[in-house]
Motif scaffolding. Sequence first.
Motif, PDB file in Angstrom:
ATOM      1  N   SER A  73     -17.959  20.416 -23.912  1.00 44.47           N
ATOM      2  CA  SER A  73     -17.275  19.799 -25.438  1.00 44.47           C
ATOM      3  C   SER A  73     -15.885  20.423 -24.848  1.00 44.47           C
ATOM      4  CB  SER A  73     -17.705  20.347 -26.687  1.00 44.47           C
ATOM      5  OG  SER A  73     -18.107  21.693 -26.529  1.00 44.47           O
ATOM      6  N   MET A  74     -16.039  21.371 -24.246  1.00 46.98           N
ATOM      7  CA  MET A  74     -14.741  21.498 -23.348  1.00 46.98           C
ATOM      8  C   MET A  74     -13.888  21.280 -22.157  1.00 46.98           C
ATOM      9  SD  MET A  74     -14.506  25.371 -25.028  1.00 46.98           S
ATOM     10  CE  MET A  74     -14.192  25.967 -26.579  1.00 46.98           C
ATOM     11  N   PRO A  75     -12.697  20.590 -22.054  1.00 47.53           N
ATOM     12  CA  PRO A  75     -12.109  20.165 -20.873  1.00 47.53           C
ATOM     13  C   PRO A  75     -13.053  20.965 -19.460  1.00 47.53           C
ATOM     14  CG  PRO A  75     -10.181  20.372 -22.245  1.00 47.53           C
ATOM     15  CD  PRO A  75     -11.605  21.219 -22.427  1.00 47.53           C
ATOM     16  N   GLY A  76     -13.109  20.429 -18.668  1.00 43.64           N
ATOM     17  CA  GLY A  76     -13.806  20.996 -17.228  1.00 43.64           C
ATOM     18  C   GLY A  76     -12.334  21.214 -16.327  1.00 43.64           C
ATOM     19  N   ASP A  77     -12.837  21.659 -15.573  1.00 39.26           N
ATOM     20  CA  ASP A  77     -11.928  21.760 -14.096  1.00 39.26           C
ATOM     21  C   ASP A  77     -12.391  20.278 -13.196  1.00 39.26           C
ATOM     22  OD1 ASP A  77     -11.258  24.247 -15.567  1.00 39.26           O
ATOM     23  OD2 ASP A  77     -12.166  25.401 -13.990  1.00 39.26           O
ATOM     24  N   LEU A  78     -12.281  19.660 -13.607  1.00 41.42           N
ATOM     25  CA  LEU A  78     -12.568  18.260 -12.793  1.00 41.42           C
ATOM     26  C   LEU A  78     -11.343  17.767 -12.476  1.00 41.42           C
ATOM     27  CD1 LEU A  78     -15.101  17.192 -15.720  1.00 41.42           C
ATOM     28  CD2 LEU A  78     -16.178  17.508 -13.500  1.00 41.42           C
ATOM     29  N   SER A  79      -9.899  18.029 -12.018  1.00 35.92           N
ATOM     30  CA  SER A  79      -8.872  17.337 -11.277  1.00 35.92           C
ATOM     31  C   SER A  79      -8.824  16.065 -10.313  1.00 35.92           C
ATOM     32  CB  SER A  79      -7.895  18.404 -10.643  1.00 35.92           C
ATOM     33  OG  SER A  79      -8.713  19.386  -9.950  1.00 35.92           O
ATOM     34  N   PRO A  80      -8.354  15.412 -10.637  1.00 38.61           N
ATOM     35  CA  PRO A  80      -8.247  14.550  -9.810  1.00 38.61           C
ATOM     36  C   PRO A  80      -7.677  14.733  -7.569  1.00 38.61           C
ATOM     37  CG  PRO A  80      -6.032  14.534 -10.792  1.00 38.61           C
ATOM     38  CD  PRO A  80      -6.787  15.156 -11.335  1.00 38.61           C
ATOM     39  N   SER A  81      -8.564  13.964  -6.978  1.00 35.33           N
ATOM     40  CA  SER A  81      -8.331  14.419  -5.832  1.00 35.33           C
ATOM     41  C   SER A  81      -7.268  15.076  -5.050  1.00 35.33           C
ATOM     42  CB  SER A  81      -8.584  12.909  -4.963  1.00 35.33           C
ATOM     43  OG  SER A  81     -10.471  12.744  -5.390  1.00 35.33           O
ATOM     44  N   ALA A  82      -6.174  14.160  -5.754  1.00 28.85           N
ATOM     45  CA  ALA A  82      -4.831  14.460  -5.229  1.00 28.85           C
ATOM     46  C   ALA A  82      -4.673  15.554  -5.538  1.00 28.85           C
ATOM     47  CB  ALA A  82      -4.365  13.497  -5.742  1.00 28.85           C
ATOM     48  N   ARG A  83      -5.177  16.907  -6.257  1.00 32.50           N
ATOM     49  CA  ARG A  83      -4.983  17.397  -6.682  1.00 32.50           C
ATOM     50  C   ARG A  83      -4.829  18.156  -5.644  1.00 32.50           C
ATOM     51  NH1 ARG A  83      -4.006  22.628  -7.415  1.00 32.50           N
ATOM     52  NH2 ARG A  83      -4.281  24.020  -8.364  1.00 32.50           N
ATOM     53  N   TYR A  84      -5.778  18.385  -5.261  1.00 34.33           N
ATOM     54  CA  TYR A  84      -6.489  19.895  -3.709  1.00 34.33           C
ATOM     55  C   TYR A  84      -6.158  18.538  -3.056  1.00 34.33           C
ATOM     56  CZ  TYR A  84      -8.300  22.268  -7.274  1.00 34.33           C
ATOM     57  OH  TYR A  84      -8.933  23.119  -8.180  1.00 34.33           O
ATOM     58  N   TRP A  85      -6.403  17.114  -2.318  1.00 34.77           N
ATOM     59  CA  TRP A  85      -7.128  17.189  -0.846  1.00 34.77           C
ATOM     60  C   TRP A  85      -5.261  15.981  -0.810  1.00 34.77           C
ATOM     61  CZ3 TRP A  85      -9.836  20.537   0.150  1.00 34.77           C
ATOM     62  CH2 TRP A  85     -10.642  20.866  -0.586  1.00 34.77           C
ATOM     63  N   THR A  86      -5.375  15.453   1.062  1.00 36.91           N
ATOM     64  CA  THR A  86      -4.184  15.090   0.920  1.00 36.91           C
ATOM     65  C   THR A  86      -5.104  13.352   0.998  1.00 36.91           C
ATOM     66  OG1 THR A  86      -2.458  16.841   2.164  1.00 36.91           O
ATOM     67  CG2 THR A  86      -2.676  13.554   2.671  1.00 36.91           C
ATOM     68  N   ARG A  87      -6.107  13.656   1.362  1.00 31.84           N
ATOM     69  CA  ARG A  87      -7.227  11.722   1.289  1.00 31.84           C
ATOM     70  C   ARG A  87      -8.382  13.257   1.496  1.00 31.84           C
ATOM     71  NH1 ARG A  87      -8.390   8.621   6.636  1.00 31.84           N
ATOM     72  NH2 ARG A  87     -10.138   7.576   5.849  1.00 31.84           N
ATOM     73  N   ASP A  88      -9.405  12.327  -0.455  1.00 35.18           N
ATOM     74  CA  ASP A  88     -10.213  12.344  -0.370  1.00 35.18           C
ATOM     75  C   ASP A  88     -11.409  12.136   0.629  1.00 35.18           C
ATOM     76  OD1 ASP A  88     -12.401  13.781  -1.505  1.00 35.18           O
ATOM     77  OD2 ASP A  88     -12.760  13.140  -3.404  1.00 35.18           O
ATOM     78  N   VAL A  89     -12.549  12.047   0.929  1.00 40.00           N
ATOM     79  CA  VAL A  89     -13.494  11.717   1.122  1.00 40.00           C
ATOM     80  C   VAL A  89     -14.334  10.253   0.583  1.00 40.00           C
ATOM     81  CG1 VAL A  89     -14.457  13.829   2.964  1.00 40.00           C
ATOM     82  CG2 VAL A  89     -15.852  12.832   0.449  1.00 40.00           C
ATOM     83  N   VAL A  90     -13.949  10.420  -0.398  1.00 41.82           N
ATOM     84  CA  VAL A  90     -14.457   8.408  -1.010  1.00 41.82           C
ATOM     85  C   VAL A  90     -13.287   8.149  -2.371  1.00 41.82           C
ATOM     86  CG1 VAL A  90     -16.404  10.409  -1.856  1.00 41.82           C
ATOM     87  CG2 VAL A  90     -14.400  10.153  -3.618  1.00 41.82           C
ATOM     88  N   SER A  91     -13.707   6.827  -2.126  1.00 40.18           N
ATOM     89  CA  SER A  91     -13.245   5.640  -2.715  1.00 40.18           C
ATOM     90  C   SER A  91     -13.923   4.913  -3.720  1.00 40.18           C
ATOM     91  CB  SER A  91     -12.015   4.625  -1.911  1.00 40.18           C
ATOM     92  OG  SER A  91     -13.636   3.707  -0.605  1.00 40.18           O
ATOM     93  N   PRO A  92     -13.111   4.526  -4.640  1.00 34.19           N
ATOM     94  CA  PRO A  92     -11.441   4.550  -5.428  1.00 34.19           C
ATOM     95  C   PRO A  92     -11.716   7.043  -5.385  1.00 34.19           C
ATOM     96  CG  PRO A  92     -12.800   4.293  -7.077  1.00 34.19           C
ATOM     97  CD  PRO A  92     -14.152   3.583  -6.038  1.00 34.19           C
ATOM     98  N   GLU A  93     -10.533   7.488  -5.092  1.00 36.13           N
ATOM     99  CA  GLU A  93     -10.444   8.443  -5.164  1.00 36.13           C
ATOM    100  C   GLU A  93     -10.363   8.768  -6.791  1.00 36.13           C
ATOM    101  OE1 GLU A  93      -7.269  10.237  -3.420  1.00 36.13           O
ATOM    102  OE2 GLU A  93      -8.373  10.160  -1.348  1.00 36.13           O
ATOM    103  N   TRP A  94     -10.928   9.951  -7.085  1.00 37.23           N
ATOM    104  CA  TRP A  94     -11.073  10.426  -8.503  1.00 37.23           C
ATOM    105  C   TRP A  94      -9.775  10.243  -9.177  1.00 37.23           C
ATOM    106  CZ3 TRP A  94     -15.597  10.518 -11.260  1.00 37.23           C
ATOM    107  CH2 TRP A  94     -16.630  10.143 -10.040  1.00 37.23           C
ATOM    108  N   THR A  95      -9.312  10.322  -9.956  1.00 38.62           N
ATOM    109  CA  THR A  95      -8.513   9.702 -10.485  1.00 38.62           C
ATOM    110  C   THR A  95      -8.104  10.517 -12.029  1.00 38.62           C
ATOM    111  OG1 THR A  95      -8.126   7.452 -11.214  1.00 38.62           O
ATOM    112  CG2 THR A  95      -6.840   7.939  -8.836  1.00 38.62           C
ATOM    113  N   MET A  96      -7.207  10.680 -13.039  1.00 35.77           N
ATOM    114  CA  MET A  96      -7.011  11.035 -14.430  1.00 35.77           C
ATOM    115  C   MET A  96      -5.959  10.570 -15.093  1.00 35.77           C
ATOM    116  SD  MET A  96      -6.615  14.903 -15.663  1.00 35.77           S
ATOM    117  CE  MET A  96      -4.363  14.371 -15.281  1.00 35.77           C
TER     118      MET A  96
END
Length: 381
Positions: free
Chosen positions: A315-338
């Motif tokens: 019920s509280m916000p998780g540390d689930l930030s989008p791919s672009a927060r940490y990575w120039t390019r993530d290994v998944v597509s679509p990348e995780w977004t918020m």
Amino acid sequence: MFCIDRITLREIHLALKEPFRISSGVESVRRILLLEITDRDGAMVWGECVAPALPNYTPETIDTAWLAIREWLAPRLLGRRLTGPAVVHDLLAQDIRGHNMAKAALEMGCWGLTAEIEQRPLTLVLGGTRERVPTGISLGIQRSPELLVERALAAVAAGYRKVKLKIQPGQDVEYVRAVRAALGPDVEIMADANAAYSIGDAPHLLQLDEFELLMLEQPLGADALLQLAELQRQLRTPLCLDESIIDVSRARDMIALQCGRIINIKPGRVGGFSASKAIHDVCQEAGIPVWCGGMLESGVGRAYNVALASLPNFSMPGDLSPSARYWTRDVVSPEWTMGADGLVKVPRDRPGLGVDVDADYIESLTVRTETLSAARAAVPV
Ligand SMILES: [Mg+2]
């Protein structure tokens, strides 16, 4: 019912956009252990082991996890008929102490594999109910309060629902004060010390009460439950436990000792989804909120965390930030977004992990690989 035929371990190096500093160390390039788990009928799923490079969070590292999976854990699963992912936790736990992140990588992979085989979204296999999950940002320790304020303001502007500040002795009260002053009273702010303080610091930590933090995460050592209880008695700010909670039994201890009022569930730390669900349920019954923490996962690990965070008591916000927060390019597509509202969409409309994994890109990032196969007979338990 499934039977794992082979497991390929891969270490990839994924460069962080910027170094991430916490009280116990700094990471610039994330060494990530990915798993490809394939069953006898050809179904395949990607998994991730979140163990970091150094034993500065728990005793585990990527190298100990690799060893544990190869020598003791994978042989328990390979070639064995398994009735479902719910049996895997106990199978891996029997007579193998610790190594929770190594166990979790396999156990969660079995949940992912089940989702692939049944062609259902992972969230639904787990019993998730949320369609979107709120996310917060975790900000590493900066060189000055001003730099931290800059990051925090940008995070709020981007829509994050919670701002978590990493702190350590010498970089704590004044940093939090500056951020609270800049963000105003309405933004949810919390601090995470990653076990950097001792009970003698209690008078110092009490100063944090004035900033109305949502919680103070793991100020003392993982095993210091009695001292955490003593601190919680003095502190108005709720304590949240992270490193301390390694299984459901520790969660029960926390509730009984009143040494924390919130739990950060990281499935890797507790040995996977079955243990995470058990902790979730115990907390729900006790009126303790939980949220899903992050371990600098790639987009593969994020898929598992987002599915977990779709359970009702997250019920509280998780540390689930989008791919672009940490990575120039993530290994998944679509990348995780918020979204601008700080919500991450839970993939409920496609089977499995809900994202495509870019195998070619992963291949280009791979520095070592090893395939374990059912040819090594299953070890009797
Ligand atoms: Mg933490």
